[in-house]
Motif scaffolding. Structure first.
Motif, mmCIF file in Angstrom:
data_model
loop_
_atom_site.group_PDB
_atom_site.id
_atom_site.type_symbol
_atom_site.label_atom_id
_atom_site.label_comp_id
_atom_site.label_asym_id
_atom_site.label_seq_id
_atom_site.Cartn_x
_atom_site.Cartn_y
_atom_site.Cartn_z
ATOM 1 N N LEU A 79 1.039 -1.230 -0.111
ATOM 2 C CA LEU A 79 0.072 0.148 0.090
ATOM 3 C C LEU A 79 0.995 1.346 0.019
ATOM 4 O O LEU A 79 0.677 2.169 -0.640
ATOM 5 N N ILE A 80 1.873 1.175 0.822
ATOM 6 C CA ILE A 80 2.787 2.593 0.989
ATOM 7 C C ILE A 80 3.492 2.517 -0.661
ATOM 8 O O ILE A 80 3.619 3.480 -0.920
ATOM 9 N N SER A 81 3.662 1.300 -1.031
ATOM 10 C CA SER A 81 4.647 1.477 -2.502
ATOM 11 C C SER A 81 3.580 2.047 -3.332
ATOM 12 O O SER A 81 3.925 3.038 -4.389
ATOM 13 N N SER A 82 2.147 1.879 -3.476
ATOM 14 C CA SER A 82 1.285 2.545 -4.353
ATOM 15 C C SER A 82 1.368 3.965 -4.099
ATOM 16 O O SER A 82 1.152 4.780 -5.185
ATOM 17 N N ILE A 83 1.337 4.503 -2.964
ATOM 18 C CA ILE A 83 1.299 5.777 -2.634
ATOM 19 C C ILE A 83 2.621 6.321 -3.216
ATOM 20 O O ILE A 83 2.668 7.565 -3.657
ATOM 21 N N VAL A 84 3.839 5.870 -2.968
ATOM 22 C CA VAL A 84 4.955 6.358 -3.297
ATOM 23 C C VAL A 84 4.824 6.540 -4.912
ATOM 24 O O VAL A 84 5.190 7.601 -5.465
ATOM 25 N N THR A 85 4.280 5.645 -5.439
ATOM 26 C CA THR A 85 4.332 5.448 -7.125
ATOM 27 C C THR A 85 3.410 6.601 -7.544
ATOM 28 O O THR A 85 3.775 7.127 -8.535
ATOM 29 N N PHE A 86 2.335 6.941 -6.838
ATOM 30 C CA PHE A 86 1.294 7.949 -7.371
ATOM 31 C C PHE A 86 2.540 9.407 -7.090
ATOM 32 O O PHE A 86 2.217 10.057 -7.996
ATOM 33 N N PHE A 87 2.828 9.612 -5.893
ATOM 34 C CA PHE A 87 3.720 10.704 -5.693
ATOM 35 C C PHE A 87 4.732 10.789 -6.712
ATOM 36 O O PHE A 87 4.771 11.926 -7.562
ATOM 37 N N LYS A 88 5.622 9.891 -7.340
ATOM 38 C CA LYS A 88 6.490 9.979 -8.288
ATOM 39 C C LYS A 88 5.992 10.329 -9.607
ATOM 40 O O LYS A 88 6.174 11.066 -10.228
ATOM 41 N N ARG A 89 4.747 9.806 -9.919
ATOM 42 C CA ARG A 89 3.993 10.282 -11.112
ATOM 43 C C ARG A 89 3.625 11.485 -11.280
ATOM 44 O O ARG A 89 3.527 12.013 -12.532
ATOM 45 N N VAL A 90 3.294 12.082 -10.042
ATOM 46 C CA VAL A 90 2.825 13.651 -10.253
ATOM 47 C C VAL A 90 3.979 14.503 -10.060
ATOM 48 O O VAL A 90 3.736 15.848 -9.891
ATOM 49 N N GLY A 91 5.206 14.098 -9.765
ATOM 50 C CA GLY A 91 6.566 14.802 -9.719
ATOM 51 C C GLY A 91 6.812 15.085 -8.270
ATOM 52 O O GLY A 91 7.968 15.912 -8.098
ATOM 53 N N ILE A 92 6.416 14.531 -7.320
ATOM 54 C CA ILE A 92 6.785 14.698 -5.729
ATOM 55 C C ILE A 92 7.838 13.702 -5.438
ATOM 56 O O ILE A 92 7.658 12.588 -5.704
ATOM 57 N N THR A 93 8.768 14.225 -4.728
ATOM 58 C CA THR A 93 10.031 13.227 -4.564
ATOM 59 C C THR A 93 9.965 13.031 -2.916
ATOM 60 O O THR A 93 9.187 13.943 -2.231
ATOM 61 N N ALA A 94 10.985 12.158 -2.528
ATOM 62 C CA ALA A 94 11.219 11.989 -1.084
ATOM 63 C C ALA A 94 11.536 13.148 -0.431
ATOM 64 O O ALA A 94 11.488 13.160 0.932
ATOM 65 N N SER A 95 12.170 14.329 -1.081
ATOM 66 C CA SER A 95 12.474 15.653 -0.455
ATOM 67 C C SER A 95 11.334 16.336 -0.050
ATOM 68 O O SER A 95 11.457 17.074 0.781
ATOM 69 N N ASP A 96 10.363 16.018 -0.613
ATOM 70 C CA ASP A 96 8.831 16.855 -0.573
ATOM 71 C C ASP A 96 8.225 16.088 0.647
ATOM 72 O O ASP A 96 7.475 16.821 1.323
ATOM 73 N N VAL A 97 7.967 15.027 0.364
ATOM 74 C CA VAL A 97 7.139 14.142 1.179
ATOM 75 C C VAL A 97 7.707 12.988 1.910
ATOM 76 O O VAL A 97 8.763 12.535 1.351
ATOM 77 N N GLY A 98 7.363 12.670 3.098
ATOM 78 C CA GLY A 98 7.724 11.331 3.633
ATOM 79 C C GLY A 98 6.462 10.673 4.443
ATOM 80 O O GLY A 98 5.469 11.027 4.658
ATOM 81 N N PHE A 99 6.737 9.573 5.036
ATOM 82 C CA PHE A 99 5.677 8.628 5.647
ATOM 83 C C PHE A 99 6.104 8.363 7.186
ATOM 84 O O PHE A 99 7.567 7.948 7.410
ATOM 85 N N LYS A 100 5.525 8.838 8.157
ATOM 86 C CA LYS A 100 5.861 8.480 9.515
ATOM 87 C C LYS A 100 5.287 7.032 9.809
ATOM 88 O O LYS A 100 3.995 7.020 9.419
ATOM 89 N N VAL A 101 5.933 6.082 10.164
ATOM 90 C CA VAL A 101 5.150 4.659 10.366
ATOM 91 C C VAL A 101 5.310 4.316 11.770
ATOM 92 O O VAL A 101 6.478 4.797 12.403
ATOM 93 N N SER A 102 4.526 3.703 12.152
ATOM 94 C CA SER A 102 4.596 3.123 13.574
ATOM 95 C C SER A 102 3.544 1.784 13.568
ATOM 96 O O SER A 102 3.183 1.600 12.682
ATOM 97 N N SER A 103 3.237 1.370 14.851
ATOM 98 C CA SER A 103 2.466 0.333 15.081
ATOM 99 C C SER A 103 1.624 0.393 16.176
ATOM 100 O O SER A 103 2.231 0.773 17.197
ATOM 101 N N ARG A 104 0.465 0.248 16.063
ATOM 102 C CA ARG A 104 -0.581 0.401 17.425
ATOM 103 C C ARG A 104 -0.013 -0.850 18.199
ATOM 104 O O ARG A 104 -0.429 -0.706 19.545
ATOM 105 N N LYS A 105 0.864 -1.693 18.038
ATOM 106 C CA LYS A 105 1.116 -2.954 18.854
ATOM 107 C C LYS A 105 2.251 -2.334 19.632
ATOM 108 O O LYS A 105 2.522 -2.970 20.881
ATOM 109 N N VAL A 106 2.865 -1.290 19.481
ATOM 110 C CA VAL A 106 3.857 -0.538 20.364
ATOM 111 C C VAL A 106 3.068 -0.109 21.490
ATOM 112 O O VAL A 106 3.425 -0.695 22.725
ATOM 113 N N LEU A 107 1.848 0.358 21.416
ATOM 114 C CA LEU A 107 1.105 1.004 22.334
ATOM 115 C C LEU A 107 0.577 -0.081 23.228
ATOM 116 O O LEU A 107 0.607 -0.351 24.669
#
Ligand SMILES: OCc1cccc(Br)n1
Length: 446
Positions: A165-193
């Motif tokens: 799923l994250i790969s699909s969103i990255v693919t979208f960003f790349k296709r519209v010209g957005i790069t990893a210097s513009d956008v990032g993903f913060k990732v965690s898990s509720r299992k931490v909590l």
């Protein structure tokens, strides 16, 4: 009399619209508060954006689904105190049913999965682009509707689903010209909590509620967070430890605190390893404070953010393995994301990435004589049967007007239907960019 006031409702009282009065009142021509019209220019941008959403979804082998905008209110009544519940656009319909304009798409998807039951084979990879609603006091001047792109994978317990799923969103960003210097993903898990709460014997029944409170970190003062956690039944010691763990931004540090045996660390390590393999490791970072604001998430959660920190979250999602059973269905592993149509447009504007989208028409066809309107219509039909776009001038207009319209609609060529040419089975073609002009036989018009 049915007390019918002509509105066809046949009902009097609160639900009945006001009686039709003689004098015509001037209506407010703006859309209802918090909603948008999409005139042609805005609609072209929306169509382009949704086309990009659909293209990426198809690239990943997902099938499009949709659901009613109007759903039973019961789909959204969760006890955990979510904002989405406080802002539910809900009412009682004429059949005394409690209904709501959907605030999100995931519950509808879960309902459809349960309805389909064994008739569908897993995994399901479904996507939708749909309008969602919230009734927010307009004091905050925010919208009451937006369109969301959702992609969901049902039936895959492994973290490969979240990584896809994250790969699909990255693919979208790349296709519209957005790069990893513009956008990032913060990732965690509720299992931490979950693992921290278990260490302090906090009952599982508080889990969703605690997540919703924690999601307010950064939005309300930390003292209020602590107060809400304590009044929810979390001990002072557990609150302090929880906030300590939530400030962790390193997976190594998290492993030192929680140990390497728990599912939270294992899931996150697998996700980051898969991100390397997918080729988007530079786009994601661990941030233990990410819990997302929907009660039903149970595992990995993520949100897309703009690195300049000027905009709200661009998208968000995660695993929700227990949602189906809350509707009486059999639980199935599930994960998905929602991606709104508003923040992304602000980001594209900020980065100068909005596409140039203008109306393009190949032909404008015009009769030079009022008696040739039928002939012009025939020329238009012939071109349209050849899949050529045609703007047909529908009334007698001076040529100056026709040339102005041709320029406004970016027509490639002007087809003039005149008496003398028509008598010889010909029409005049004028290429508007070069001015080149020539006669052509009707049946040779391409
Ligand atoms: O992001 C939450 C949300 C839900 C429905 C409508 C709008 Br605008 N925003």
């Amino acid at each position: 009399s049915t007390g019918d006031n002509g509105s066809g409702g046949g009902r009097s009282g609160a639900l009945a619209p006001p009686p039709i009065t003689e004098e015509l009142q001037k209506i407010d021509v703006n859309p209802p508060k918090g909603t948008r019209d999409f005139p042609p220019e805005e609609m072209r941008l929306r169509t382009w954006l949704f086309h990009s959403f659909r293209e990426v979804s198809r690239l990943f082998g997902f099938e499009e689904v949709d659901f009613p905008v109007l759903e039973s209110e019961a789909l959204y009544i969760r006890k955990a105190g979510e904002e989405i519940r406080d802002q539910l656009y809900c009412f009682e319909d004429r059949g005394n049913r409690r209904v709501a304009l959907r605030p999100e798409l995931t519950p509808s998807l879960a309902r459809l999965v349960i309805q389909k039951g064994k008739s569908v084979s897993l995994p399901l990879k479904w996507f939708a682009v749909g309008q969602c609603w919230r009734y927010e006091r307009m004091t905050r001047g925010r919208r009451r509707e937006h369109y969301q792109w959702n992609m969901d994978i049902i039936g895959v317990p492994e973290v490969t689903a979240e990584a896809e799923l994250i790969s699909s969103i990255v693919t979208f960003f790349k296709r519209v010209g957005i790069t990893a210097s513009d956008v990032g993903f913060k990732v965690s898990s509720r299992k931490v909590l979950q693992e921290v709460l278990r260490c302090y014997s906090v009952p599982e029944s508080l889990f969703s509620k605690v997540c919703i409170i924690i999601d307010k970190i950064g939005k309300i003062p930390v003292d209020e967070i602590k107060k809400d956690l304590k009044s929810a039944g979390v001990s002072e010691e557990a609150v302090d430890e929880l906030l300590q763990v939530l400030s962790i931004k390193s997976l190594t540090k998290l492993e030192e605190i929680l140990g390497g045996a728990g599912e939270a660390v294992a899931d996150l390590k697998q996700l980051f390893s898969l991100a390397e393999k997918f080729g988007y490791a530079e786009w994601i970072e661990f941030d233990a404070s990410i819990v997302r604001g929907l009660a039903y998430y149970t595992g990995i959660v993520f949100e897309g953010f703009d690195r300049e920190g000027k905009l709200r979250a661009i998208c968000g999602g995660g695993r929700y393995d227990r949602l189906l059973s809350t509707f009486g269905g059999d639980d199935l592993p599930a994960c998905g994301f929602g991606f709104g149509d508003a923040v992304i447009v602000e980001l594209l504007k900020d980065r100068g990435l909005l596409p140039e989208l203008s109306l393009q028409v190949e032909n404008i066809v015009c009769a030079l004589d009022v008696d040739l309107q039928g002939a012009a219509a025939r020329v238009a039909s012939i071109l349209r049967e050849k899949s050529q776009t045609v703007d047909l001038v529908l009334e007698s207009k001076p040529l100056k007007w026709v040339f102005k319209r041709a320029a406004r609609i970016n027509a490639h060529r002007l087809i003039l239907v005149g008496n003398s040419e028509w008598q010889r089975g010909m029409v005049v073609v004028k290429i508007l960019s070069s001015g080149e002009q020539y006669e052509v036989k009707l049946d040779e018009l391409v």
